[in-house]
Design a protein around this motif. Sequence first.
Motif, PDB file in Angstrom:
ATOM      1  N   ARG A 177      20.297  -0.476  35.273  1.00  0.00           N
ATOM      2  CA  ARG A 177      19.909   0.780  34.628  1.00  0.00           C
ATOM      3  C   ARG A 177      19.446   0.514  33.195  1.00  0.00           C
ATOM      4  O   ARG A 177      18.470   1.107  32.732  1.00  0.00           O
ATOM      5  N   ALA A 178      20.113  -0.389  32.490  1.00  0.00           N
ATOM      6  CA  ALA A 178      19.712  -0.725  31.120  1.00  0.00           C
ATOM      7  C   ALA A 178      18.311  -1.336  31.112  1.00  0.00           C
ATOM      8  O   ALA A 178      17.488  -1.016  30.251  1.00  0.00           O
ATOM      9  N   ALA A 179      18.028  -2.211  32.073  1.00  0.00           N
ATOM     10  CA  ALA A 179      16.694  -2.809  32.168  1.00  0.00           C
ATOM     11  C   ALA A 179      15.652  -1.749  32.494  1.00  0.00           C
ATOM     12  O   ALA A 179      14.556  -1.737  31.911  1.00  0.00           O
ATOM     13  N   ALA A 180      15.985  -0.834  33.409  1.00  0.00           N
ATOM     14  CA  ALA A 180      15.060   0.249  33.771  1.00  0.00           C
ATOM     15  C   ALA A 180      14.777   1.140  32.568  1.00  0.00           C
ATOM     16  O   ALA A 180      13.625   1.529  32.325  1.00  0.00           O
ATOM     17  N   LEU A 181      15.802   1.449  31.811  1.00  0.00           N
ATOM     18  CA  LEU A 181      15.636   2.277  30.612  1.00  0.00           C
ATOM     19  C   LEU A 181      14.721   1.585  29.606  1.00  0.00           C
ATOM     20  O   LEU A 181      13.817   2.208  29.034  1.00  0.00           O
ATOM     21  N   GLN A 182      14.921   0.293  29.395  1.00  0.00           N
ATOM     22  CA  GLN A 182      14.069  -0.457  28.468  1.00  0.00           C
ATOM     23  C   GLN A 182      12.623  -0.441  28.937  1.00  0.00           C
ATOM     24  O   GLN A 182      11.701  -0.285  28.138  1.00  0.00           O
ATOM     25  N   TYR A 183      12.419  -0.588  30.239  1.00  0.00           N
ATOM     26  CA  TYR A 183      11.065  -0.571  30.800  1.00  0.00           C
ATOM     27  C   TYR A 183      10.402   0.788  30.569  1.00  0.00           C
ATOM     28  O   TYR A 183       9.263   0.860  30.100  1.00  0.00           O
ATOM     29  N   VAL A 184      11.103   1.857  30.896  1.00  0.00           N
ATOM     30  CA  VAL A 184      10.540   3.200  30.735  1.00  0.00           C
ATOM     31  C   VAL A 184      10.256   3.490  29.263  1.00  0.00           C
ATOM     32  O   VAL A 184       9.219   4.061  28.919  1.00  0.00           O
ATOM     33  N   ARG A 185      11.144   3.071  28.380  1.00  0.00           N
ATOM     34  CA  ARG A 185      10.902   3.250  26.941  1.00  0.00           C
ATOM     35  C   ARG A 185       9.635   2.523  26.505  1.00  0.00           C
ATOM     36  O   ARG A 185       8.819   3.060  25.756  1.00  0.00           O
ATOM     37  N   LYS A 186       9.495   1.299  26.965  1.00  0.00           N
ATOM     38  CA  LYS A 186       8.341   0.489  26.572  1.00  0.00           C
ATOM     39  C   LYS A 186       7.040   1.092  27.096  1.00  0.00           C
ATOM     40  O   LYS A 186       6.070   1.243  26.355  1.00  0.00           O
ATOM     41  N   VAL A 187       7.027   1.440  28.381  1.00  0.00           N
ATOM     42  CA  VAL A 187       5.813   1.955  29.005  1.00  0.00           C
ATOM     43  C   VAL A 187       5.431   3.321  28.438  1.00  0.00           C
ATOM     44  O   VAL A 187       4.257   3.592  28.184  1.00  0.00           O
ATOM     45  N   SER A 188       6.426   4.193  28.216  1.00  0.00           N
ATOM     46  CA  SER A 188       6.144   5.548  27.733  1.00  0.00           C
ATOM     47  C   SER A 188       5.878   5.592  26.238  1.00  0.00           C
ATOM     48  O   SER A 188       5.210   6.501  25.752  1.00  0.00           O
ATOM     49  N   GLY A 189       6.417   4.621  25.518  1.00  0.00           N
ATOM     50  CA  GLY A 189       6.292   4.636  24.062  1.00  0.00           C
ATOM     51  C   GLY A 189       7.302   5.541  23.379  1.00  0.00           C
ATOM     52  O   GLY A 189       7.220   5.774  22.184  1.00  0.00           O
TER      53      GLY A 189
END
Length: 74
Positions: free
Chosen positions: A23-35
Amino acid sequence: MCRSIKTLRPPALPEEATEEDMRAAALQYVRKVSGFRAPAAHNREVFDRAVDEITEATMKLLNGLEIRGATRGA
């Protein structure tokens, strides 16, 4: 904005990745992609849904990988 996502499969991670790790990795990914570090209220639902879906996809990926030379659950 966010730290690098770490590898979640053995041998990079000595023990099996937990749902919290995924979940932490998914959150980091979504943060990065969404800005967005944290979405505005009107974007919260789609942001959270993306994190849930990526967490689920990560679980499926890691559960399906065959890691040669590693023993699962040891």
